[in-house]
Design a protein around this motif. Structure first.
Motif, PDB file in Angstrom:
ATOM      1  N   VAL A   1      73.456  38.659  50.452  1.00  0.00           N
ATOM      2  CA  VAL A   1      74.274  38.655  49.231  1.00  0.00           C
ATOM      3  C   VAL A   1      73.676  37.724  48.182  1.00  0.00           C
ATOM      4  O   VAL A   1      73.641  38.044  46.986  1.00  0.00           O
ATOM      5  N   GLN A   2      73.194  36.562  48.615  1.00  0.00           N
ATOM      6  CA  GLN A   2      72.590  35.624  47.670  1.00  0.00           C
ATOM      7  C   GLN A   2      71.338  36.207  47.028  1.00  0.00           C
ATOM      8  O   GLN A   2      71.065  35.988  45.842  1.00  0.00           O
ATOM      9  N   LYS A   3      70.587  36.955  47.811  1.00  0.00           N
ATOM     10  CA  LYS A   3      69.388  37.588  47.280  1.00  0.00           C
ATOM     11  C   LYS A   3      69.747  38.720  46.329  1.00  0.00           C
ATOM     12  O   LYS A   3      69.027  39.006  45.379  1.00  0.00           O
ATOM     13  N   GLY A   4      70.881  39.348  46.595  1.00  0.00           N
ATOM     14  CA  GLY A   4      71.324  40.474  45.774  1.00  0.00           C
ATOM     15  C   GLY A   4      70.878  41.779  46.369  1.00  0.00           C
ATOM     16  O   GLY A   4      69.713  42.164  46.211  1.00  0.00           O
ATOM     17  N   PRO A   5      71.749  42.479  47.114  1.00  0.00           N
ATOM     18  CA  PRO A   5      71.359  43.749  47.750  1.00  0.00           C
ATOM     19  C   PRO A   5      70.901  44.784  46.729  1.00  0.00           C
ATOM     20  O   PRO A   5      71.519  44.941  45.668  1.00  0.00           O
ATOM     21  N   VAL A   6      69.811  45.467  47.058  1.00  0.00           N
ATOM     22  CA  VAL A   6      69.359  46.538  46.173  1.00  0.00           C
ATOM     23  C   VAL A   6      70.339  47.699  46.265  1.00  0.00           C
ATOM     24  O   VAL A   6      71.050  47.859  47.263  1.00  0.00           O
ATOM     25  N   GLU A   7      70.388  48.494  45.224  1.00  0.00           N
ATOM     26  CA  GLU A   7      71.366  49.585  45.178  1.00  0.00           C
ATOM     27  C   GLU A   7      71.088  50.637  46.236  1.00  0.00           C
ATOM     28  O   GLU A   7      72.014  51.143  46.879  1.00  0.00           O
ATOM     29  N   ASN A   8      69.821  50.990  46.419  1.00  0.00           N
ATOM     30  CA  ASN A   8      69.451  52.023  47.383  1.00  0.00           C
ATOM     31  C   ASN A   8      68.556  51.430  48.463  1.00  0.00           C
ATOM     32  O   ASN A   8      67.449  50.959  48.167  1.00  0.00           O
ATOM     33  N   GLY A   9      69.044  51.464  49.701  1.00  0.00           N
ATOM     34  CA  GLY A   9      68.275  50.911  50.807  1.00  0.00           C
ATOM     35  C   GLY A   9      67.557  51.967  51.623  1.00  0.00           C
ATOM     36  O   GLY A   9      66.801  51.624  52.533  1.00  0.00           O
ATOM     37  N   PHE A  10      67.778  53.250  51.301  1.00  0.00           N
ATOM     38  CA  PHE A  10      67.186  54.348  52.076  1.00  0.00           C
ATOM     39  C   PHE A  10      66.541  55.370  51.153  1.00  0.00           C
ATOM     40  O   PHE A  10      66.882  55.475  49.973  1.00  0.00           O
ATOM     41  N   ALA A  11      65.602  56.125  51.713  1.00  0.00           N
ATOM     42  CA  ALA A  11      64.989  57.260  51.032  1.00  0.00           C
ATOM     43  C   ALA A  11      64.822  58.367  52.065  1.00  0.00           C
ATOM     44  O   ALA A  11      65.029  58.152  53.254  1.00  0.00           O
ATOM     45  N   MET A  12      64.458  59.547  51.623  1.00  0.00           N
ATOM     46  CA  MET A  12      64.218  60.637  52.555  1.00  0.00           C
ATOM     47  C   MET A  12      62.755  60.665  52.984  1.00  0.00           C
ATOM     48  O   MET A  12      61.853  60.626  52.149  1.00  0.00           O
ATOM     49  N   GLU A  13      62.529  60.701  54.303  1.00  0.00           N
ATOM     50  CA  GLU A  13      61.211  61.038  54.819  1.00  0.00           C
ATOM     51  C   GLU A  13      61.228  62.551  55.012  1.00  0.00           C
ATOM     52  O   GLU A  13      62.092  63.237  54.481  1.00  0.00           O
ATOM     53  N   ARG A  14      60.318  63.083  55.782  1.00  0.00           N
ATOM     54  CA  ARG A  14      60.206  64.536  55.903  1.00  0.00           C
ATOM     55  C   ARG A  14      61.414  65.173  56.580  1.00  0.00           C
ATOM     56  O   ARG A  14      61.815  66.282  56.238  1.00  0.00           O
ATOM     57  N   ARG A  15      62.004  64.484  57.541  1.00  0.00           N
ATOM     58  CA  ARG A  15      63.098  65.078  58.315  1.00  0.00           C
ATOM     59  C   ARG A  15      64.389  64.276  58.280  1.00  0.00           C
ATOM     60  O   ARG A  15      65.470  64.839  58.439  1.00  0.00           O
ATOM     61  N   LEU A  16      64.294  62.972  58.121  1.00  0.00           N
ATOM     62  CA  LEU A  16      65.466  62.106  58.174  1.00  0.00           C
ATOM     63  C   LEU A  16      65.386  61.038  57.087  1.00  0.00           C
ATOM     64  O   LEU A  16      64.298  60.717  56.600  1.00  0.00           O
ATOM     65  N   PRO A  17      66.516  60.449  56.725  1.00  0.00           N
ATOM     66  CA  PRO A  17      66.459  59.268  55.859  1.00  0.00           C
ATOM     67  C   PRO A  17      65.720  58.146  56.567  1.00  0.00           C
ATOM     68  O   PRO A  17      65.683  58.091  57.802  1.00  0.00           O
ATOM     69  N   ILE A  18      65.154  57.241  55.788  1.00  0.00           N
ATOM     70  CA  ILE A  18      64.428  56.113  56.365  1.00  0.00           C
ATOM     71  C   ILE A  18      64.768  54.846  55.590  1.00  0.00           C
ATOM     72  O   ILE A  18      64.896  54.869  54.358  1.00  0.00           O
ATOM     73  N   ARG A  19      64.965  53.752  56.316  1.00  0.00           N
ATOM     74  CA  ARG A  19      65.322  52.483  55.674  1.00  0.00           C
ATOM     75  C   ARG A  19      64.096  51.907  54.968  1.00  0.00           C
ATOM     76  O   ARG A  19      62.986  51.917  55.517  1.00  0.00           O
ATOM     77  N   GLU A  20      64.327  51.380  53.756  1.00  0.00           N
ATOM     78  CA  GLU A  20      63.226  50.846  52.963  1.00  0.00           C
ATOM     79  C   GLU A  20      63.392  49.368  52.617  1.00  0.00           C
ATOM     80  O   GLU A  20      62.593  48.816  51.863  1.00  0.00           O
ATOM     81  N   VAL A  21      64.416  48.729  53.176  1.00  0.00           N
ATOM     82  CA  VAL A  21      64.632  47.318  52.875  1.00  0.00           C
ATOM     83  C   VAL A  21      65.123  46.598  54.126  1.00  0.00           C
ATOM     84  O   VAL A  21      65.889  47.151  54.916  1.00  0.00           O
ATOM     85  N   GLN A  22      64.657  45.368  54.313  1.00  0.00           N
ATOM     86  CA  GLN A  22      65.118  44.536  55.423  1.00  0.00           C
ATOM     87  C   GLN A  22      66.290  43.683  54.928  1.00  0.00           C
ATOM     88  O   GLN A  22      66.094  42.616  54.348  1.00  0.00           O
ATOM     89  N   ASP A  23      67.502  44.177  55.175  1.00  0.00           N
ATOM     90  CA  ASP A  23      68.676  43.399  54.776  1.00  0.00           C
ATOM     91  C   ASP A  23      69.866  43.645  55.704  1.00  0.00           C
ATOM     92  O   ASP A  23      71.005  43.364  55.337  1.00  0.00           O
ATOM     93  N   ASN A  24      69.595  44.143  56.900  1.00  0.00           N
ATOM     94  CA  ASN A  24      70.661  44.443  57.854  1.00  0.00           C
ATOM     95  C   ASN A  24      71.065  43.155  58.570  1.00  0.00           C
ATOM     96  O   ASN A  24      70.315  42.634  59.402  1.00  0.00           O
ATOM     97  N   PRO A  25      72.248  42.591  58.278  1.00  0.00           N
ATOM     98  CA  PRO A  25      72.620  41.295  58.855  1.00  0.00           C
ATOM     99  C   PRO A  25      72.874  41.333  60.360  1.00  0.00           C
ATOM    100  O   PRO A  25      72.707  40.314  61.038  1.00  0.00           O
ATOM    101  N   VAL A  26      73.274  42.483  60.882  1.00  0.00           N
ATOM    102  CA  VAL A  26      73.497  42.591  62.324  1.00  0.00           C
ATOM    103  C   VAL A  26      72.153  42.625  63.054  1.00  0.00           C
ATOM    104  O   VAL A  26      71.947  41.910  64.049  1.00  0.00           O
ATOM    105  N   TYR A  27      71.241  43.424  62.571  1.00  0.00           N
ATOM    106  CA  TYR A  27      69.914  43.479  63.182  1.00  0.00           C
ATOM    107  C   TYR A  27      69.222  42.126  63.082  1.00  0.00           C
ATOM    108  O   TYR A  27      68.552  41.683  64.029  1.00  0.00           O
ATOM    109  N   ALA A  28      69.383  41.443  61.955  1.00  0.00           N
ATOM    110  CA  ALA A  28      68.770  40.128  61.778  1.00  0.00           C
ATOM    111  C   ALA A  28      69.267  39.153  62.835  1.00  0.00           C
ATOM    112  O   ALA A  28      68.498  38.360  63.393  1.00  0.00           O
ATOM    113  N   GLY A  29      70.568  39.213  63.128  1.00  0.00           N
ATOM    114  CA  GLY A  29      71.116  38.356  64.171  1.00  0.00           C
ATOM    115  C   GLY A  29      70.571  38.690  65.540  1.00  0.00           C
ATOM    116  O   GLY A  29      70.325  37.804  66.371  1.00  0.00           O
ATOM    117  N   LEU A  30      70.360  39.982  65.801  1.00  0.00           N
ATOM    118  CA  LEU A  30      69.793  40.428  67.076  1.00  0.00           C
ATOM    119  C   LEU A  30      68.364  39.906  67.232  1.00  0.00           C
ATOM    120  O   LEU A  30      67.968  39.445  68.307  1.00  0.00           O
TER     121      LEU A  30
END
Length: 518
Positions: free
Chosen positions: A239-268
């Motif tokens: 939140v302090q960094k300011g989340p980007v509006e769009n964190g995903f884009a489409m790859e050939r078959r599925l959406p794909i994450r384009e930003v490292q800002d997942n707080p649950v994964y970061a904790g893991l």
């Protein structure tokens, strides 16, 4: 005795038994950790101080690769020193094959082939080779290389804590666990910490023999889970960094994450790093750090699509299951006492190379069947190494959006051959490490030579290949792809933003991390 062994023996600390003439080995394998998921490899969001410290005292192979872009193939290659097209485990064990694939509803052109469903006994595993050299062996964590009869204890490990046929932690990362190979822990205990403590306890035990201890985390594989405290920490950071509006884009078959800002994964990730610290502390406290080789790696690239859409591997393209560098590149660190690390080594290294490298480091013979990995010790000693070809074979559709394809890398060139349409892609990794410009049509000679070499290899290993699905329906496939773009992508963006809300929680007890009294 080899000079490297003399150097290692000279640094044996006093608490170590004189009978222990060879260095111990601790091998740390993380599941689904992306190349850029560590501070030392470029992440500014995730925090990994213990692994960063390990890396800085290690030889870092900055072109380190997995041998397989999903877990079971990669793990089998680490265990045997041979590639998936040789050992036959070309997909994660449990993945559908043949007509079973239709049940997934992906409506693709091909049906994936049969693959081996357990690690074959005719391959001499790394722990078995080390046992022949007088090593005691220990295993903790994820196995996923076969059902009962093909567990760690069936392939050379004296002790097994938590390794069985499942590829993810049933019931999650907090006790009570669902794992017949791991004694139950107190409610709320964290699995990564528990596995590290089991490993630390083994390290601190009495040893009349040198040991090979392997800690194979279930983390950071899904389900992604953390404590409320760590979610809150990384939520605030995002939140302090300011989340980007769009964190995903489409790859050939599925959406794909384009930003490292997942707080649950970061904790893991941070909890896994804390667990690595427990093991490193155990080595230091026992005095064994001066006589222990430490290896750290991941089984393949980070999960950017499918599964839990956990992380971004940018600027590398793709992620787990994909044919591009984001699915293949991994952290690759080797710490050797008595050797001053040449910090960054720019030589392509593969998961198949751990087997011969470790045996070389301890002065053992390479007795494995058809080992096609090579020892990296010359590179670690600053010597020139011969150019090599690296191969990958994945004739399946990944859960994460990857395509059935086979790959050869030779020098700066990387060729991907797609089994759906019989077309190659060619990339110059020196000028285009992010694989944005396909040069196949511009470099026909290089493309032809590499493709012929790839086919020759696959013919030699009698590699399994997919077949056309006679029930293929192009309209149905188009419908699946449109749904991924028009429905799944907006859902992911919504879920991503919800994790930044102050009152967000996955469930009342945060996956069991809050111990209740009732």
């Amino acid at each position: 005795m080899a000079p490297i062994m003399m150097g290692l023996l000279a640094m044996v600390s006093s608490p170590v038994s004189m009978a222990q003439e060879r260095p111990n080995i601790v091998f740390v394998l993380v599941d689904d950790l992306g190349y850029h998921d560590l501070g030392v490899t470029g992440s500014t969001f995730y925090e990994s101080p213990n692994i960063d410290a390990l890396a800085k005292s290690s030889f870092q192979f900055i072109q380190g690769y997995t041998a397989g872009r999903v877990c079971s193939p990669a793990r089998a290659s680490i265990m045997t020193g041979v590639s998936p097209d040789v050992h036959g485990i070309t997909d994660w064990i449990g993945a559908p094959e043949g007509e079973q694939w239709r049940n997934y509803g992906r409506s693709t052109k091909l049906l994936p082939p049969h693959y081996e469903h357990q690690l074959r006994n005719d391959f001499l595993t790394l722990p078995e080779a080390l046992k022949q050299e007088g090593y005691a062996t220990f295993y903790a964590g994820k196995w996923h290389l076969g059902d009962e009869g093909s567990y760690p204890e069936d392939h050379g490990f004296d002790i097994n804590k938590g390794g069985w046929d499942k590829g993810s932690p049933l019931g999650g990362y907090f006790a009570p666990y669902i794992n017949p190979k791991l004694e139950q822990g107190p409610d709320g205990e964290n699995l990564s910490i528990r596995l590290a403590k089991e490993t630390a306890q083994y390290i601190k035990g009495d040893h009349e023999q040198p040991f090979f201890a392997m800690l194979a985390f279930y983390a950071v594989h899904g389900p992604i889970q953390t404590t409320e405290e760590r979610w809150s920490k990384y939520r605030e950071k995002a939140v302090q960094k300011g989340p980007v509006e769009n964190g995903f884009a489409m790859e050939r078959r599925l959406p794909i994450r384009e930003v490292q800002d997942n707080p649950v994964y970061a904790g893991l990730v941070e909890t896994m790093d804390e667990a690595v610290g427990i093991v490193m502390d155990a080595l230091e406290e026992s005095g064994l750090d001066k006589n222990t080789i430490v290896v750290f790696t991941s089984d393949h690239g980070g999960v950017a699509s499918g599964d839990n859409f956990s992380t971004s591997n940018l600027p590398l393209r793709g992620g787990k299951g994909y044919q591009w560098e984001g699915g293949l590149r991994v952290p690759y660190f080797i710490k050797v006492p008595g050797m001053q690390p040449n910090m960054l080594i720019d030589y392509p290294a593969s998961g198949i190379d751990f087997y011969p490298t470790i045996l070389d480091l301890v002065g053992a013979k390479n007795t494995g069947k058809r080992v096609d990995g090579i020892s990296l010790l010359p590179a670690m000693k600053g010597e020139a190494m011969k150019k090599r070809s690296l191969y990958w074979h994945y004739p399946h559709y990944g859960n994460q959006g990857g395509d059935p394809s086979s790959i050869i890398r030779e020098g700066k060139w990387k060729l991907i051959y797609y089994w759906e349409n019989g077309q190659p892609e060619l990339y110059n990794l020196e000028t285009d490490p992010f694989e944005y410009k396909d040069l196949a049509s511009l470099e026909p000679k290089v493309t032809k030579q590499l493709q012929q070499k790839l086919f020759k290899r696959l013919d030699k290993t009698e590699a399994n290949l997919p077949e056309k699905d006679p029930q293929y329906d192009a309209d149905k496939e188009r419908e699946v792809l449109n749904k991924a773009r028009e429905v799944r992508l907006p859902q992911l963006e919504k879920q991503r933003m919800e994790m930044f809300e102050k009152d967000w929680q996955p469930n009342p007890d945060w996956w069991g991390s809050k111990v209740t009294k009732d």
